[in-house]
Motif scaffolding. Structure first.
Motif, PDB file in Angstrom:
ATOM      1  N   ARG A   9     -19.953  12.389 -78.663  1.00 28.31           N
ATOM      2  CA  ARG A   9     -19.090  13.045 -77.671  1.00 28.31           C
ATOM      3  C   ARG A   9     -19.742  14.318 -77.142  1.00 28.31           C
ATOM      4  O   ARG A   9     -19.660  14.610 -75.951  1.00 28.31           O
ATOM      5  CB  ARG A   9     -17.716  13.334 -78.264  1.00 28.31           C
ATOM      6  CG  ARG A   9     -16.917  12.057 -78.484  1.00 28.31           C
ATOM      7  CD  ARG A   9     -15.448  12.234 -78.852  1.00 28.31           C
ATOM      8  NE  ARG A   9     -15.000  13.537 -79.221  1.00 28.31           N
ATOM      9  CZ  ARG A   9     -14.504  13.882 -80.415  1.00 28.31           C
ATOM     10  NH1 ARG A   9     -14.418  12.958 -81.374  1.00 28.31           N
ATOM     11  NH2 ARG A   9     -14.077  15.087 -80.660  1.00 28.31           N
ATOM     12  N   LEU A  13     -20.719  15.052 -73.237  1.00 29.74           N
ATOM     13  CA  LEU A  13     -20.258  16.235 -72.502  1.00 29.74           C
ATOM     14  C   LEU A  13     -21.436  17.006 -71.900  1.00 29.74           C
ATOM     15  O   LEU A  13     -21.373  17.438 -70.744  1.00 29.74           O
ATOM     16  CB  LEU A  13     -19.438  17.156 -73.422  1.00 29.74           C
ATOM     17  CG  LEU A  13     -18.060  16.635 -73.825  1.00 29.74           C
ATOM     18  CD1 LEU A  13     -17.471  17.494 -74.937  1.00 29.74           C
ATOM     19  CD2 LEU A  13     -17.127  16.591 -72.623  1.00 29.74           C
ATOM     20  N   ARG A  16     -22.832  15.240 -68.873  1.00 28.78           N
ATOM     21  CA  ARG A  16     -21.972  15.371 -67.686  1.00 28.78           C
ATOM     22  C   ARG A  16     -21.907  16.805 -67.172  1.00 28.78           C
ATOM     23  O   ARG A  16     -21.265  17.068 -66.168  1.00 28.78           O
ATOM     24  CB  ARG A  16     -20.564  14.888 -68.012  1.00 28.78           C
ATOM     25  CG  ARG A  16     -20.455  13.393 -68.172  1.00 28.78           C
ATOM     26  CD  ARG A  16     -19.017  12.904 -68.163  1.00 28.78           C
ATOM     27  NE  ARG A  16     -18.162  13.583 -69.092  1.00 28.78           N
ATOM     28  CZ  ARG A  16     -17.743  13.103 -70.257  1.00 28.78           C
ATOM     29  NH1 ARG A  16     -18.126  11.907 -70.639  1.00 28.78           N
ATOM     30  NH2 ARG A  16     -16.942  13.802 -71.032  1.00 28.78           N
ATOM     31  N   GLY A  17     -22.519  17.740 -67.893  1.00 27.57           N
ATOM     32  CA  GLY A  17     -22.499  19.130 -67.458  1.00 27.57           C
ATOM     33  C   GLY A  17     -21.222  19.859 -67.821  1.00 27.57           C
ATOM     34  O   GLY A  17     -20.929  20.920 -67.274  1.00 27.57           O
ATOM     35  N   GLU A  18     -20.479  19.320 -68.757  1.00 22.34           N
ATOM     36  CA  GLU A  18     -19.231  19.942 -69.205  1.00 22.34           C
ATOM     37  C   GLU A  18     -19.544  20.839 -70.410  1.00 22.34           C
ATOM     38  O   GLU A  18     -19.181  20.548 -71.547  1.00 22.34           O
ATOM     39  CB  GLU A  18     -18.203  18.855 -69.530  1.00 22.34           C
ATOM     40  CG  GLU A  18     -17.850  18.019 -68.312  1.00 22.34           C
ATOM     41  CD  GLU A  18     -16.920  16.866 -68.623  1.00 22.34           C
ATOM     42  OE1 GLU A  18     -16.256  16.865 -69.682  1.00 22.34           O
ATOM     43  OE2 GLU A  18     -16.864  15.939 -67.790  1.00 22.34           O
ATOM     44  N   PHE A  19     -20.218  21.939 -70.128  1.00 22.32           N
ATOM     45  CA  PHE A  19     -20.776  22.780 -71.181  1.00 22.32           C
ATOM     46  C   PHE A  19     -19.730  23.556 -71.977  1.00 22.32           C
ATOM     47  O   PHE A  19     -19.863  23.694 -73.191  1.00 22.32           O
ATOM     48  CB  PHE A  19     -21.823  23.723 -70.597  1.00 22.32           C
ATOM     49  CG  PHE A  19     -22.933  22.990 -69.901  1.00 22.32           C
ATOM     50  CD1 PHE A  19     -23.704  22.054 -70.574  1.00 22.32           C
ATOM     51  CD2 PHE A  19     -23.197  23.208 -68.562  1.00 22.32           C
ATOM     52  CE1 PHE A  19     -24.720  21.356 -69.943  1.00 22.32           C
ATOM     53  CE2 PHE A  19     -24.208  22.526 -67.914  1.00 22.32           C
ATOM     54  CZ  PHE A  19     -24.973  21.601 -68.604  1.00 22.32           C
ATOM     55  N   ALA A  20     -18.697  24.041 -71.332  1.00 17.28           N
ATOM     56  CA  ALA A  20     -17.649  24.777 -72.062  1.00 17.28           C
ATOM     57  C   ALA A  20     -16.963  23.860 -73.067  1.00 17.28           C
ATOM     58  O   ALA A  20     -16.730  24.253 -74.221  1.00 17.28           O
ATOM     59  CB  ALA A  20     -16.639  25.370 -71.094  1.00 17.28           C
ATOM     60  N   GLU A  21     -16.670  22.645 -72.643  1.00 17.90           N
ATOM     61  CA  GLU A  21     -16.030  21.683 -73.544  1.00 17.90           C
ATOM     62  C   GLU A  21     -16.973  21.308 -74.684  1.00 17.90           C
ATOM     63  O   GLU A  21     -16.556  21.178 -75.831  1.00 17.90           O
ATOM     64  CB  GLU A  21     -15.605  20.425 -72.775  1.00 17.90           C
ATOM     65  CG  GLU A  21     -14.513  20.653 -71.753  1.00 17.90           C
ATOM     66  CD  GLU A  21     -15.047  21.121 -70.394  1.00 17.90           C
ATOM     67  OE1 GLU A  21     -16.259  21.402 -70.265  1.00 17.90           O
ATOM     68  OE2 GLU A  21     -14.243  21.242 -69.466  1.00 17.90           O
ATOM     69  N   ALA A  22     -18.254  21.150 -74.356  1.00 14.22           N
ATOM     70  CA  ALA A  22     -19.238  20.805 -75.385  1.00 14.22           C
ATOM     71  C   ALA A  22     -19.355  21.929 -76.409  1.00 14.22           C
ATOM     72  O   ALA A  22     -19.392  21.675 -77.618  1.00 14.22           O
ATOM     73  CB  ALA A  22     -20.590  20.526 -74.744  1.00 14.22           C
ATOM     74  N   THR A  51     -28.177  25.814 -68.728  1.00 17.67           N
ATOM     75  CA  THR A  51     -27.378  26.720 -67.897  1.00 17.67           C
ATOM     76  C   THR A  51     -28.177  27.927 -67.406  1.00 17.67           C
ATOM     77  O   THR A  51     -27.623  28.807 -66.754  1.00 17.67           O
ATOM     78  CB  THR A  51     -26.112  27.198 -68.638  1.00 17.67           C
ATOM     79  OG1 THR A  51     -26.509  27.839 -69.858  1.00 17.67           O
ATOM     80  CG2 THR A  51     -25.173  26.043 -68.931  1.00 17.67           C
TER      81      THR A  51
END
Length: 112
Positions: A9, A13, A16-22, A51
């Motif tokens: 997971r 993340l 997909r570039g969903e760094f805060a969630e990762a 980033t």
């Protein structure tokens, strides 16, 4: 494999570039013992590299010939995405590749 679901997971993340969630999942998974501290550190380092904005690299590297200054506000993740999607609206393929190299190899390039 212990924690493989959390690890997969996290990788998804990041992809997909969903760094805060990762980062949040990394923190939670590490605290719960689902991933090792070393793996958490590697993931966090990878996020920090992805980033990094081109304008954040050392000024000496920004003085490179043909430096793509129009990309200075873009992150490595965004620049790579432009290359993958062949989006050359802001820069040529060569300029995008140069930007990737400057961000990824800045420590090595500073040694020269």
């Amino acid at each position: 494999m212990k924690g493989s679901s959390a690890h997969v997971r996290i990788l998804a993340l990041i992809a997909r570039g969903e760094f805060a969630e990762a980062q949040l999942l990394i923190s939670e998974a590490s605290a719960a013992g689902l991933i090792s501290k070393e793996l958490a550190t590697r993931h966090l380092h990878r996020i920090s590299v992805l980033t990094t904005r081109l304008g954040d690299i050392p000024a000496t590297l920004q003085r490179a010939p043909d430096f793509p200054s129009q990309l200075k506000d873009y992150t490595l993740f965004q620049i790579r995405r432009m290359l993958e999607t062949r989006d050359f609206s802001l820069a040529t393929s060569a300029q995008l590749r140069m930007a990737v190299k400057l961000i990824e190899d800045q420590k090595r390039l500073m040694e020269k």
